[in-house]
Write a protein that holds these residues in place. Structure first.
Motif, PDB file in Angstrom:
ATOM      1  N   GLN A 192       2.881   8.101  -8.878  1.00  0.00           N
ATOM      2  CA  GLN A 192       2.482   7.738  -7.607  1.00  0.00           C
ATOM      3  C   GLN A 192       1.157   6.699  -7.122  1.00  0.00           C
ATOM      4  N   LYS A 193       0.164   7.089  -8.174  1.00  0.00           N
ATOM      5  CA  LYS A 193      -1.146   6.420  -7.923  1.00  0.00           C
ATOM      6  C   LYS A 193      -1.199   5.245  -8.885  1.00  0.00           C
ATOM      7  N   ASN A 194      -0.255   5.114  -9.823  1.00  0.00           N
ATOM      8  CA  ASN A 194      -0.376   3.911 -10.496  1.00  0.00           C
ATOM      9  C   ASN A 194      -1.859   4.199 -11.497  1.00  0.00           C
ATOM     10  N   LYS A 195      -1.924   5.184 -11.983  1.00  0.00           N
ATOM     11  CA  LYS A 195      -2.976   5.504 -12.901  1.00  0.00           C
ATOM     12  C   LYS A 195      -2.870   6.285 -14.047  1.00  0.00           C
ATOM     13  N   SER A 203       3.678   1.960  -5.309  1.00  0.00           N
ATOM     14  CA  SER A 203       2.887   1.423  -6.290  1.00  0.00           C
ATOM     15  C   SER A 203       3.671   1.028  -7.250  1.00  0.00           C
ATOM     16  N   THR A 231      -0.975   1.869 -16.568  1.00  0.00           N
ATOM     17  CA  THR A 231      -0.977   1.157 -15.400  1.00  0.00           C
ATOM     18  C   THR A 231       0.027   0.150 -15.542  1.00  0.00           C
ATOM     19  N   ASP A 238       0.516   8.543 -13.888  1.00  0.00           N
ATOM     20  CA  ASP A 238       0.523   9.246 -12.498  1.00  0.00           C
ATOM     21  C   ASP A 238       1.321   8.062 -11.930  1.00  0.00           C
ATOM     22  N   SER A 295       4.211   1.247 -10.182  1.00  0.00           N
ATOM     23  CA  SER A 295       4.831   2.493 -11.244  1.00  0.00           C
ATOM     24  C   SER A 295       5.873   3.071 -10.230  1.00  0.00           C
ATOM     25  N   GLU A 296       5.892   3.309  -9.169  1.00  0.00           N
ATOM     26  CA  GLU A 296       6.643   3.913  -8.363  1.00  0.00           C
ATOM     27  C   GLU A 296       7.840   3.007  -8.300  1.00  0.00           C
ATOM     28  N   SER A 338       0.717  -1.167   0.099  1.00  0.00           N
ATOM     29  CA  SER A 338       0.007   0.091  -0.101  1.00  0.00           C
ATOM     30  C   SER A 338       0.917   1.047   0.131  1.00  0.00           C
TER      31      SER A 338
END
Lengths: 313, 643
Positions: free
Chosen positions: B182-185, B42, B126, B180, B44-45, B39
């Motif tokens: 951080q949000k992986n969006k 992400s 994503t 995005d 992506s991060e 949590s």
């Protein structure tokens, strides 16, 4: 030569592959004849057939050589070993190198049992002669012309014209064969030819066949004794030996030896006797000694002792 | 506890509410994240922080990796839908005057099935979103490398990705998006739709690259890809505008691989754990939809029976009922409630070991516990639901090529009761089970149907077209396996023709991907170098090419770079056998060629020398006319070789 040509011609015409029968020059077939005091070829023959693909090329080379020397002789021209090698190229006969063409020349000698000089093929001249000897040329254009070999202090090249010349007259009582050109020049300068009433021959190392033939003729025709002044080492000794007994390479040829020639100079035994300075022998020198010891030409002679003597130094 | 999984074997399940450990294999890294860690970061991060691990370490390598990822995705997409691939790739400098490294626009366009517009933002925006998570051979994993390339492009140039997709052959959707991190969006900047005539996907990114350094590798990659994908047409336009076109050589596609179950030798504790979670049925949520389902299966849509009648009815139809329905019925029987009553409670726990069922009563706001009667016919049903299948069923159902006989033998070997419920196994028992699965030797060899070798004919045609050799031979070996992973070796050999006489060259492929780096330490090269080529009549620096293709659900790569294959004994044996077979074929060709050459040479020799001999003999003999020597030339060339 024409006989050979006809033979080949008929074979071709009849759809047969022509072939040459050549006395084998392999080591097994070279034997020493004690009576002749030289090497001769045994009875074994080799067949070179145009049917065999691996022999086809050398067969053609041999046929070409027969054809070429036939022209030389017919037209009274001369050639050299090297010239033969180059001439071949004009007839799309490709020799890889001169040793290959030289070898084919020896083959033709063996087939015809005649020396190459008879085909007007000579080695490059390097050996020379000086002294009171009158000769008469037989080569075309010089027939009957006479010449004295003491006229030119550098000596005369033992080439085709000299080899084929008649030996007319000499005042000399001795023939001195010298291994080295430098010594030859010195002998002329020192007038050795006069002091010892001699004809001086420079063998320039191992004596060429024409030189050996000349030495033999001087010995046989003019009745002159031949002495050989060679180095007191295995090589000098062998130069003397080849003049006396011939070489294995020319085992198919005669008239090239002077069996009664004497080897003069420093002997191995002298080195010990007079405590002479020496150059240490190399490994190949030593190997040469053992090779010579096995050679039948050295068997049962004084020379054999000298080899033994050499091996001690 | 980390599953050692390769790029092609990833069984990945995205579970938003996962109760257990998650295991991710990001192509080149393996990480285990508990829910808490997960949590905080992400995917992506994670990639952003570890981009060098994924092949994006520098502008040269990044450009090359991006090309690979997009081209491989395009080819995979076409393969899956059996569409003959038509790939267009271009690399253009944003500002040609600038010196390298500089921003480039990389565009890869295919004629594949496209992606449904509603999935496009997620598929490209994503990390770890994809559909290629099954056990079968594929080049790459959608959603990993490609998104990584997009991410890399965004990081280096701050430019969005443009995706144009047409899935229905009518309308094409174009998305311009950013990630995005951080949000992986995905963040959609632009979306428009227009009419289209055919399906396909086009992805265009702007990234920092160094074409002057990466160019030769990229060109090699494209050309070698065309060799191993002869059914594809590939066009590449480089920054200078030069076009490299590799037309389609064969029109037939090799049969696609099928997704299969795991082989027992190929699983570890973590995989088994995940498999158990899959079989382990949850207690169905009781809502209107579920109640309708129960009523429908019992034929109670119209009638409202008493609980007792309903249970009787269920008994009669038991074998036709679905599993969730059976569970609901069993619960109703133990709690002795009807549908109305069922909706007023929430089942909290069914503790089979202690024969207890705990539920929350919404009406009374109290927790209740009821004893379960082990004699009740419903007890077994509940037990099997909660505890999962028996080991015997689990083995036969979840693994490839395991029948009841083998399963029973295995149970005996592993000292487990066949009727043991897998849901009730402790951690230690699972480890023991995984260990036994590895050690049991009587499992059948892995099923190779999940592999997609190219096939002998396409490979042969590819080689003929690519090298134009005087001789070529190909071989596809039978499937073999190492550690439970099936593999197939395909190999081709080509000699002479247009191949330069510059010594042996090896072209290596794995799962239809060219391997261009780290050649020296590769197993294929090792095998090739160990060959005594003189035994096969090959000498010196021969004009010789070897094409090796290894297909596997998991290629045993030596390093994270995935460019060289490790020397597993099973793999080595297969490669060796293939190479020896082909070398023998080559040797036969070489001797035939040798014989033909010899005959030709012979004919030439006689044609050359006999006329010469004739010429010399004619003059020598003093004749005027040449002899009739012509037949000797013919005879000469017909003489058998005398040895």
């Amino acid at each position: 030569m024409q006989k050979h040509g006809l033979n080949i011609y008929d074979n071709l015409d009849q759809g047969k592959f022509p072939q040459f029968v050549i006395p084998s020059r392999s080591v097994n077939n070279i034997v020493y004849d004690k009576k002749l005091r030289q090497y001769i070829l045994g009875n074994a023959n080799a067949v070179r057939s145009s049917r065999n693909m691996s022999q086809l090329r050398s067969y053609t080379q041999l046929a070409w050589l027969a054809f070429f020397v036939n022209r030389l002789v017919r037209e009274g021209k001369s050639s050299t070993l090297r010239d033969i090698y180059y001439s071949s190229q004009a007839f799309s006969i490709d020799f890889e190198d001169q040793p290959e063409s030289d070898n084919i020349i020896v083959d033709l000698e063996a087939v015809t049992l005649s020396p190459r000089e008879e085909f007007h093929i000579f080695p490059e001249e390097r050996s020379s002669v000086f002294g009171d000897l009158t000769i008469e040329y037989t080569v075309p254009g010089y027939e009957g012309k006479r010449m004295n070999l003491s006229d030119h202090p550098d000596g005369y090249l033992i080439g085709p014209s000299l080899s084929s010349a008649e030996l007319v007259d000499t005042s000399a009582e001795l023939v001195i064969a010298i291994e080295k050109g430098g010594l030859f020049t010195r002998f002329v300068e020192e007038k050795v030819h006069k002091k010892f009433k001699s004809i001086i021959v420079d063998t320039a190392g191992q004596a060429p066949r024409s030189t050996r033939n000349l030495l033999r003729r001087l010995n046989q025709e003019m009745g002159l004794p031949v002495v050989i002044l060679a180095d007191g080492d295995v090589y000098g000794e062998h130069i003397a030996m080849v003049i006396k007994s011939g070489s294995a390479n020319a085992a198919h040829l005669r008239e090239l030896t002077v069996p009664d020639a004497k080897w003069l100079g420093v002997w191995a035994t002298d080195i010990e006797k007079y405590k002479l300075p020496t150059i240490p022998m190399t490994e190949s020198d030593i190997k040469r000694i053992y090779d010579l010891q096995k050679d039948p030409r050295y068997q049962g002679r004084k020379l054999e002792e000298t080899i033994g003597g050499l091996s001690k130094t | 506890m980390v599953a050692p999984m390769g790029r092609f074997t990833m069984i990945f399940k995205i579970q938003g509410e996962g109760k257990r450990w998650k295991n991710y294999n990001f192509g080149r890294v393996k990480i285990s994240l508990s829910k808490e860690t997960f949590s905080q970061i992400s995917p992506s991060e994670f990639f952003y922080r570890n981009r060098d691990l994924a092949g994006f370490s520098n502008p040269t390598r990044s450009l090359y990796t991006s090309v690979r990822e997009f081209v491989e995705n395009a080819l995979d997409a076409c393969d899956q839908k059996k569409i003959l691939p038509d790939i267009h790739m271009s690399i253009k400098a944003v500002d040609p005057e600038q010196s390298d490294p500089k921003p480039y626009v990389l565009t890869v366009k295919d004629n594949g099935p496209g992606i449904d517009p509603k999935h496009v933002p997620h598929a490209f925006g994503t990390v770890l979103y994809g559909s290629k998570f099954g056990l079968k051979q594929a080049r790459g994993m959608f959603g990993l490398g490609a998104t990584m390339a997009i991410l890399y492009g965004q990081i280096t140039t701050n430019k969005p990705v443009t995706v144009r997709s047409c899935a229905d052959g009518k309308m094409s959707d174009e998305f311009v998006m950013l990630l995005d991190i951080q949000k992986n969006k995905p963040v959609i900047l632009k979306h428009n739709t227009k009419e289209a005539s055919k399906t396909g996907l086009s992805v265009s990114i702007v990234l920092e690259g160094d074409y002057s350094k990466a160019g030769s590798k990229i060109r090699d990659y494209v050309s070698q890809t065309s060799l191993i994908t002869p059914y594809a047409s590939i066009t590449f336009e480089d920054p200078s505008g030069e076009k490299f076109h590799y037309p389609r050589i064969v029109k037939e596609m090799p049969p696609p691989p099928t997704i299969i179950k795991s082989h027992p030798h190929g699983v570890d504790v973590e995989t088994i754990r995940r498999m158990i979670v899959d079989t382990h049925y949850q207690i169905p949520a009781v809502d209107n939809k579920m109640i309708d389902k129960v009523k429908k299966e019992l034929g109670l849509q119209k009638k409202n029976l008493t609980t007792k009648d309903m249970l009787e009815r269920a008994q009669k139809r038991w074998s036709d009922l679905s599993r969730p329905v059976r569970t609901i019925v069993a619960v109703m029987s133990f709690l002795n409630v009807d549908f109305d009553g069922l909706q007023k409670i929430r089942i909290d726990d069914i503790d089979v070991a202690n024969k207890k069922i705990t539920y929350w009563d919404f009406g009374t706001s109290q927790s209740h516990a009821i004893e379960l009667d082990p004699e009740s016919p419903y007890y077994k049903q509940l037990a099997s639901t909660i505890q999962g299948d028996t080991l015997l069923t689990f083995l036969t159902k979840r693994f490839q090529r395991v029948g009841p006989t083998t399963a029973e033998k295995f149970c005996e070997f592993a000292k487990f009761k066949p009727e043991r419920r897998i849901g009730s196994m402790t951690n230690e028992e699972l480890v023991r089970l995984a260990d036994a699965l590895q050690k049991f030797d009587d499992f059948l060899a892995p099923d190779p149907s999940c592999l997609a070798p190219l096939g002998e004919e396409p490979l042969s045609k590819g080689i003929m077209k690519f090298f134009n050799p005087e001789f070529a031979s190909v071989l596809q070996r039978n499937a073999s396996a190492y550690s439970g992973f099936p593999f197939v070796v395909e190999m081709g050999i080509a000699y002479g023709g247009d191949i330069p006489t510059a010594g042996l060259k090896v072209y290596r492929f794995a799962n239809r991907i060219p391997l261009l780096y780290d050649e020296g330490s590769d197993v294929v090269l090792k095998i090739v170098n160990e060959m005594d080529w003189s035994r096969y009549k090959v000498k010196g620096d021969p004009p010789l090419v070897i094409v090796s293709h290894i297909c596997s659900t998991r290629i045993p790569y030596k390093t994270v770079g995935k460019e060289n294959v490790a020397d597993r004994p099973e793999l080595e044996r297969e490669l060796k056998n293939a190479l020896q077979y082909l070398a023998r074929k080559l040797a036969v060709h070489m001797s035939r060629k040798g014989a033909a050459d010899m005959e030709k040479k012979r004919a030439n020799l006689y044609a050359k020398y006999v006329p010469l001999i004739s010429q010399f003999a004619t003059e020598l003999s003093g004749k005027k006319k040449e002899p009739n020597y012509k037949r000797l030339i013919t005879m000469g060339s017909e003489i058998e070789e005398q040895v």
